[in-house]
Design a protein around this motif. Structure first.
Motif, mmCIF file in Angstrom:
data_model
loop_
_atom_site.group_PDB
_atom_site.id
_atom_site.type_symbol
_atom_site.label_atom_id
_atom_site.label_comp_id
_atom_site.label_asym_id
_atom_site.label_seq_id
_atom_site.Cartn_x
_atom_site.Cartn_y
_atom_site.Cartn_z
ATOM 1 N N PHE A 13 0.813 -1.227 0.000
ATOM 2 C CA PHE A 13 0.000 0.000 0.000
ATOM 3 C C PHE A 13 0.837 1.263 0.000
ATOM 4 O O PHE A 13 0.306 2.362 -0.009
ATOM 5 C CB PHE A 13 -0.989 -0.008 1.181
ATOM 6 C CG PHE A 13 -0.349 0.144 2.540
ATOM 7 C CD1 PHE A 13 -0.282 1.385 3.160
ATOM 8 C CD2 PHE A 13 0.177 -0.956 3.210
ATOM 9 C CE1 PHE A 13 0.293 1.530 4.406
ATOM 10 C CE2 PHE A 13 0.756 -0.823 4.464
ATOM 11 C CZ PHE A 13 0.816 0.422 5.058
ATOM 12 N N LEU A 14 2.170 1.097 -0.004
ATOM 13 C CA LEU A 14 3.048 2.263 -0.106
ATOM 14 C C LEU A 14 3.822 2.199 -1.425
ATOM 15 O O LEU A 14 3.788 1.198 -2.120
ATOM 16 C CB LEU A 14 4.022 2.304 1.075
ATOM 17 C CG LEU A 14 3.380 2.518 2.458
ATOM 18 C CD1 LEU A 14 4.418 2.379 3.558
ATOM 19 C CD2 LEU A 14 2.704 3.891 2.540
ATOM 20 N N ALA A 16 5.274 7.548 12.800
ATOM 21 C CA ALA A 16 6.295 7.494 11.743
ATOM 22 C C ALA A 16 5.651 7.478 10.363
ATOM 23 O O ALA A 16 6.149 8.116 9.423
ATOM 24 C CB ALA A 16 7.200 6.269 11.925
ATOM 25 N N LEU A 17 4.531 6.782 10.237
ATOM 26 C CA LEU A 17 3.826 6.795 8.950
ATOM 27 C C LEU A 17 3.247 8.190 8.675
ATOM 28 O O LEU A 17 3.327 8.695 7.548
ATOM 29 C CB LEU A 17 2.706 5.743 8.924
ATOM 30 C CG LEU A 17 1.850 5.739 7.653
ATOM 31 C CD1 LEU A 17 2.680 5.429 6.411
ATOM 32 C CD2 LEU A 17 0.685 4.738 7.769
ATOM 33 N N SER A 18 2.702 8.832 9.711
ATOM 34 C CA SER A 18 2.198 10.202 9.535
ATOM 35 C C SER A 18 3.301 11.118 9.015
ATOM 36 O O SER A 18 3.090 11.918 8.106
ATOM 37 C CB SER A 18 1.696 10.766 10.871
ATOM 38 O OG SER A 18 0.788 9.907 11.492
ATOM 39 N N LEU A 20 4.147 10.414 5.356
ATOM 40 C CA LEU A 20 3.132 10.946 4.433
ATOM 41 C C LEU A 20 3.252 12.458 4.307
ATOM 42 O O LEU A 20 3.119 13.015 3.218
ATOM 43 C CB LEU A 20 1.719 10.558 4.915
ATOM 44 C CG LEU A 20 1.424 9.043 4.877
ATOM 45 C CD1 LEU A 20 0.082 8.736 5.527
ATOM 46 C CD2 LEU A 20 1.473 8.519 3.432
ATOM 47 N N ARG A 21 3.548 13.141 5.413
ATOM 48 C CA ARG A 21 3.741 14.585 5.377
ATOM 49 C C ARG A 21 4.934 14.930 4.485
ATOM 50 O O ARG A 21 4.868 15.852 3.661
ATOM 51 C CB ARG A 21 3.954 15.104 6.802
ATOM 52 C CG ARG A 21 4.331 16.584 6.908
ATOM 53 C CD ARG A 21 3.170 17.511 7.194
ATOM 54 N NE ARG A 21 2.477 17.213 8.429
ATOM 55 C CZ ARG A 21 2.802 17.687 9.631
ATOM 56 N NH1 ARG A 21 3.863 18.493 9.779
ATOM 57 N NH2 ARG A 21 2.100 17.380 10.694
ATOM 58 N N LEU A 22 6.012 14.195 4.634
ATOM 59 C CA LEU A 22 7.212 14.448 3.818
ATOM 60 C C LEU A 22 6.915 14.245 2.335
ATOM 61 O O LEU A 22 7.333 15.026 1.482
ATOM 62 C CB LEU A 22 8.343 13.493 4.235
ATOM 63 C CG LEU A 22 9.025 13.751 5.575
ATOM 64 C CD1 LEU A 22 9.930 12.579 5.943
ATOM 65 C CD2 LEU A 22 9.821 15.053 5.538
ATOM 66 N N LEU A 23 6.157 13.197 2.044
ATOM 67 C CA LEU A 23 5.854 12.857 0.670
ATOM 68 C C LEU A 23 4.933 13.914 0.044
ATOM 69 O O LEU A 23 5.186 14.422 -1.052
ATOM 70 C CB LEU A 23 5.161 11.489 0.647
ATOM 71 C CG LEU A 23 5.389 10.611 -0.564
ATOM 72 C CD1 LEU A 23 6.859 10.311 -0.754
ATOM 73 C CD2 LEU A 23 4.608 9.301 -0.398
#
Lengths: 362, 362
Positions: free
Chosen positions: B74-75, B325-327, B330-333
């Motif tokens: 999913f990533l 860490a996933l949040s 996603l913010r970085l992306l």
């Protein structure tokens, strides 16, 4: 790889290209037979290192298999513990679910149905989530609350049944077209996952141990080990199969009773993960015990509790049902059934983190 | 291997032959420096595969390290998740505890003292149990009940403090002769354990990723990675250090604030494992972020909760604090801080099985 279903009871054979969970002719449990088995190791560092002998493609991985094998200082030097509780959802069931759920998806299922005392339900729910299909899980009403919450949090539909046996009946009766009954106590693909532990022990030790001592309820790990070790022998990689010692709690000791006659005593109140009364593969389980030269044992809750405390006080965070394997090992050792020079592996099957809300009460 | 303590603040140097937890001259945090670092891989399949660069002997093993590295569907294809929650006690802390507790025993300690929001306390209690020494753990009164129960079940003495900060003060004040303050937020040996994750990522990937995104409170993992990657560069095995992205919750974002200035917003109510207000190694943490070309980020509880649900619904059973860490990823992306062709590792640090009694309420 040529793969067929074969009924262990009536000999029915069929191509393994559709989803079957029991023999369409006699209703007996099916096996999955592989022709031309050949072991080549892949680069992977999880149980799919052995994908050449697994008749399914991994549609999702949560990091299953290759759990640590440790030699704890408080046991004899030639005794290992296999830490299956460090699997992704906290039990050895992940080996079976990873294969069975992948196979169900491969064969077109949009929904899988499972019944479970808890751990298998969590595992199937997680792998259904990982592969993107729906799951419906039947559990006994008195399963630990935490396990039930977790199944819901993983996105599965949870249905509570009056008892473990009733959960199985309700699951099977609910089956509709296009739905796959995964039922791990019946499922032949599930055993193709649990068998990887035999390959892994060989890979980790460089040889097979003299004995493996493990908790047993429906026999999915026992039969997986039996299949795996026999495959290794048929390939010619090992010359013998370890003695398999199945340890069961009072009140749910059908394997022991089949071999040694009936037992008395209060049914277990703490080994909740081992409460299966009529395992469909009981005949095969007996064959595995007798065939390997092992035995079945029954433990009281006091013995299980003692082992649980011992393991916690050594830093191993396991669930009470798993501790029964240490109880069984100690009984074998004290009764001279396992001589001192024999190498043994004790399998710790389930994670105690699922029980931290109840630990304060012991 | 020649090992010395070195104060990161005043430059004090001493042989590492006694237990020190901070600089005896200026009170600053100490580092452990190794001269003549050389990497030879051992046969082991846990983090002690890298024992040639770990300045301690493993006095007990619970199966720490070599956690799965998976590439979830999913990533993006070049994004991995490092499943540190599958460590023996359910968090990356086991890497640090295994080294620090072993070292404390080696240097003569009979009792270790720790203060923790929960996970480090569990980990230190387990390794103290495994090595056979006593442990006294200070936790804030409002730590999850299950975590407190587990610390007691592992045989440690548990003392509740009015707050996380107070737990630290009480731990240090309680110190008597012959007792070792393990305090992971200060401990230099602890970082010699967490650094193994850098070696392991190289071993698992065959190279180092472009970025590592991880939850940060006291920085024990951040600094371990920084030390490990820099050692790998000094040995000549890699040519660059990955960008390190530290993700913090509102209210406990001292690293972010040191770099970007103060933040507002309600302090986190769900990322309980990340509640450290004044990390003693804050200066070093800033250096690691700046030095690696990474950054620090702050997340709201809603963002953390979203990521937690996402990961559970994909089968990854992690604790809420880890989901941050996933949040952050996603913010970085979404902000184009991490371009699409960059390989990233998201570290999932803590096991959600510790929270199954509360999952029903989300």
């Amino acid at each position: 790889m040529e793969v067929v279903y074969r009924c262990s009871r009536c000999g029915f054979i069929a191509e393994a290209s559709t989803w079957l969970w029991r023999c369409p002719r006699c209703g007996g449990p099916l096996d999955v037979n592989i022709k031309g088995l050949k072991l080549t190791l892949s680069e992977r560092r999880d149980m799919w290192k052995f994908s050449s002998v697994i008749p399914a493609k991994p549609l999702a991985s949560l990091g299953e298999g290759f759990t640590p094998l440790v030699r704890p200082g408080f046991l004899r030097g030639n005794t290992y513990m296999k830490l299956e509780y460090l699997n992704p959802t906290g039990s050895f069931k992940d080996r079976g679910s990873a294969v069975a759920v992948s196979k169900a998806v491969e064969l077109g299922a949009k929904l899988v149905i499972e019944d479970s005392s808890g751990n298998a339900g969590i595992s199937v729910a997680a792998y259904a989530a990982a592969t993107g299909i729906r799951a419906r899980i039947y559990v006994p009403r008195d399963a630990p609350e935490g396990k039930k919450s977790l199944i819901r949090s993983l996105g599965a539909e949870l249905i509570e049944a009056p008892s473990r046996a009733e959960a199985g009946r309700m699951a099977i009766e609910s089956l509709r077209d296009g739905e796959a009954y995964l039922g791990h106590t019946w499922n032949p693909w599930f055993l193709q996952g649990t068998k990887t532990m035999a390959y892994e022990l060989l890979d980790q030790l460089g040889h097979v141990p003299d004995a493996v001592v493990l908790p047993v309820s429906a026999g999915t790990l026992l039969l997986g080990l039996w299949i795996g070790f026999n495959e290794l022998r048929s390939i010619g990689l090992v010359s013998r199969v370890p003695r398999l010692y199945a340890v069961q709690p009072q009140g749910f000791a059908s394997l022991y009773e089949k071999i040694h006659g009936s037992t008395a005593g209060e049914p277990t109140r703490i080994a909740d993960a081992l409460r299966v009364s009529n395992p469909p593969r009981l005949g095969q389980m007996v064959d595995a015990i007798i065939g390997s030269g092992g035995d079945a044992l029954v433990m009281t809750d006091n013995e299980i509790l003692d082992s649980w405390k011992t393991l916690l006080r050594k830093g191993f965070i396991i669930e009470p049902s798993s501790a029964i394997a240490l109880s069984g090992y100690l009984r074998l050792l004290n009764g001279n059934y396992l001589s001192n020079d024999r190498e043994a592996v004790i399998v710790l099957t389930g994670n105690g983190l699922k029980y931290i809300d109840t630990m304060g009460r012991i």
